[in-house]
Write an enzyme that holds these catalytic residues in place. Structure first.
Site, PDB file in Angstrom:
ATOM      1  N   LYS A  89       0.812  -1.223   0.000  1.00  0.00           N
ATOM      2  CA  LYS A  89       0.000   0.000   0.000  1.00  0.00           C
ATOM      3  C   LYS A  89       0.845   1.273   0.000  1.00  0.00           C
ATOM      4  O   LYS A  89       0.437   2.294  -0.524  1.00  0.00           O
ATOM      5  CB  LYS A  89      -0.958  -0.015   1.183  1.00  0.00           C
ATOM      6  N   GLU A 111     -10.142   6.872   3.608  1.00  0.00           N
ATOM      7  CA  GLU A 111     -11.037   5.988   4.333  1.00  0.00           C
ATOM      8  C   GLU A 111     -10.268   4.690   4.530  1.00  0.00           C
ATOM      9  O   GLU A 111      -9.396   4.354   3.726  1.00  0.00           O
ATOM     10  CB  GLU A 111     -12.303   5.732   3.519  1.00  0.00           C
ATOM     11  N   SER A 377       1.667  -9.751  -0.847  1.00  0.00           N
ATOM     12  CA  SER A 377       1.297  -8.334  -0.742  1.00  0.00           C
ATOM     13  C   SER A 377       1.624  -7.716   0.609  1.00  0.00           C
ATOM     14  O   SER A 377       1.838  -6.509   0.705  1.00  0.00           O
ATOM     15  CB  SER A 377      -0.191  -8.160  -1.046  1.00  0.00           C
TER      16      SER A 377
HETATM   17  C1  LIG Z   1      -5.202  -3.937   1.545  1.00  0.00           C
HETATM   18  C2  LIG Z   1      -4.473  -5.189   1.268  1.00  0.00           C
HETATM   19  C3  LIG Z   1      -4.821  -6.041   0.191  1.00  0.00           C
HETATM   20  C4  LIG Z   1      -6.013  -5.819  -0.687  1.00  0.00           C
HETATM   21  O1  LIG Z   1      -5.975  -4.665  -1.465  1.00  0.00           O
HETATM   22  P1  LIG Z   1      -5.723  -4.732  -3.038  1.00  0.00           P
HETATM   23  O2  LIG Z   1      -6.027  -3.347  -3.478  1.00  0.00           O
HETATM   24  O3  LIG Z   1      -6.656  -5.746  -3.623  1.00  0.00           O
HETATM   25  O4  LIG Z   1      -4.320  -5.105  -3.255  1.00  0.00           O
HETATM   26  C5  LIG Z   1      -4.040  -7.164  -0.041  1.00  0.00           C
HETATM   27  N1  LIG Z   1      -2.988  -7.457   0.739  1.00  0.00           N
HETATM   28  C6  LIG Z   1      -2.631  -6.671   1.793  1.00  0.00           C
HETATM   29  C7  LIG Z   1      -1.458  -7.070   2.615  1.00  0.00           C
HETATM   30  C8  LIG Z   1      -3.357  -5.517   2.092  1.00  0.00           C
HETATM   31  O5  LIG Z   1      -2.997  -4.757   3.138  1.00  0.00           O
END
Ligand SMILES: *Cc1c(COP(=O)(O)O)cnc(C)c1O
Length: 392
Positions: A89, A111, A377
């Site tokens: 993010k 948000e 992610s």
């Molecule tokens: C917020 C988040 C997501 C989901 O958001 P996307 O916009 O679909 O990537 C996925 N993995 C993590 C670790 C997150 O914090």
């Protein structure tokens, strides 16, 4: 290469900007200026300087040998979990805070549901000395206290939304109201490839650094820039879009998006917005979303807060509709199992969201010669309570 929507923000039939009249001026300012600003050489230099020295990029592309042996193929992990603040993010919030500065904005609003995007936003606001207001449903404020405390320590003002069932959707409504009331000095920092044009394109371009790195990192380790598969979990779709972006024109690379099935796609307790969605408008864009026959949004469910969203970014609705991506799903239980598997085989505790991408591995058939990239992610620290419950 560049995967972009048309001038009005459409990817085929999906996208656009379906917004109230009161927001028109704010969104139009962004639409008219964003490409000139982000393509500027000075902007790109500062963006990449911060990604390198502040975020810690490039994130490693790690060959996971024991996981590879388990699935009889070659699996590489893109380690977005090692970024500052623990997920992908931050790539987007760094980009948007620089954009807000260029636009002359002094105040940032956002948000957040689980608080991950709120923390990433509060972080870059501290870095740039900007006022930060995070709208968060009161229910979420109570259940995500560690992230609320992080945001407060970073200097953000967290405003609990008291309408509806006091979760993400209600926080979104409050953020929109805030932006309407503060049209000149405020930038609305959206956290995924969702919302009205130009947000989906803007966020995709900032996150595309993920696939830009994967290409040269793979070349370095395998001799070829192209994997056979890229896997990513998909909530709004920003980490998936980042991991797919520079491979979209390479038809040989199979792009696999993994949705959160919750208790199962047919259980009624799910967040699988492509499997269970129909065409409609959510958060200012035409896309796939979970709605009933009257167009009321169906409450989504997933054990993973980051995937607990009833829609999907419009670019993903489009890529799926033309067959460019394959969409799979993973249940809560499958994700938890996958998180433990990665932890015990590789010593890496993934975020529950990322565990959904890993949970697709046993559902697929790989050749021993395949090269598979899984986007991790985020890290699992925030999910320890859920994991420990599963251990008992
Ligand atoms: C917020 C988040 C997501 C989901 O958001 P996307 O916009 O679909 O990537 C996925 N993995 C993590 C670790 C997150 O914090």
């Amino acid at each position: 290469m560049s995967f972009s929507p048309d001038e009005r923000g459409f990817y085929g039939q999906f996208g656009g900007a379906y917004i109230p009249e009161m927001l028109y001026a704010n969104v139009e300012e962004l639409r008219l200026k964003y490409l000139d600003i982000i393509n500027n050489e000075r902007f790109q230099k500062e963006f990449h300087r911060l990604l390198k020295y502040y975020v810690g990029r490039p994130s490693p592309l790690y060959y996971a040998e024991r996981l590879s042996n388990r699935y009889g193929t070659h699996i590489y992990l893109k380690r977005e979990d090692l970024n500052h603040t623990g997920s992908h993010k931050i790539n987007n919030t760094i980009g948007q805070i620089l954009l807000a500065k260029e636009l002359g904005k002094k105040r940032i609003i956002a948000e957040t549901g689980a608080g991950q995007h709120g923390v990433a936003t509060a972080t870059v606001c501290a870095l740039m000395g900007m006022d930060c207001v995070v709208h968060m449903g009161e229910t979420d404020v109570k259940r995500q206290m560690p992230n609320v405390l992080r945001m407060k320590m970073l200097g953000a003002k967290v405003i609990p939304s008291m309408s509806g069932n006091r979760t993400l959707k209600d926080a979104g409504n409050e953020a929109i109201r805030d932006w309407i009331n503060n049209p000149t000095d405020t930038h609305y920092l959206i956290g995924s490839v969702v919302g009205p044009h130009p947000y989906p394109d803007l966020v995709a371009k900032f996150q595309s650094v993920i696939s830009e790195e994967i290409r040269w990192q793979l070349k370095e380790q395998t001799g070829s820039e192209l994997p056979d598969y890229v896997l990513a979990c998909i909530g709004g779709g920003s980490n998936a879009m980042g991991a797919f972006y520079h491979f979209i024109d390479d038809a040989a690379v199979k792009l696999i998006a993994v949705e959160a099935a919750g208790l199962g796609v047919d259980s009624g307790e799910t967040a699988a917005s492509i499997a269970r969605g129909t065409d409609g408008v959510i958060q200012g864009a035409r896309t796939k979303l979970m709605q009933n026959a009257d167009g009321q949004i169906i409450e989504p469910y997933s054990i993973s807060a980051g995937l607990d969203y009833p829609g999907i970014g419009p670019a993903h609705a489009y890529l799926h509709s033309i067959g460019r991506t394959i969409v799979l799903d993973a249940t809560d239980d499958e994700a938890i199992k996958a998180a433990f598997e990665l932890t015990r085989l590789e010593g890496i505790i993934p975020a529950l969201e990322s565990a959904h991408a890993l949970a697709a591995l046993p559902k697929m058939k790989f050749l021993s010669s395949d090269v598979v990239v899984v986007n991790i992610s985020g890290r699992g620290d925030k999910d320890m309570e859920t994991y420990i419950k599963a251990l008992r």
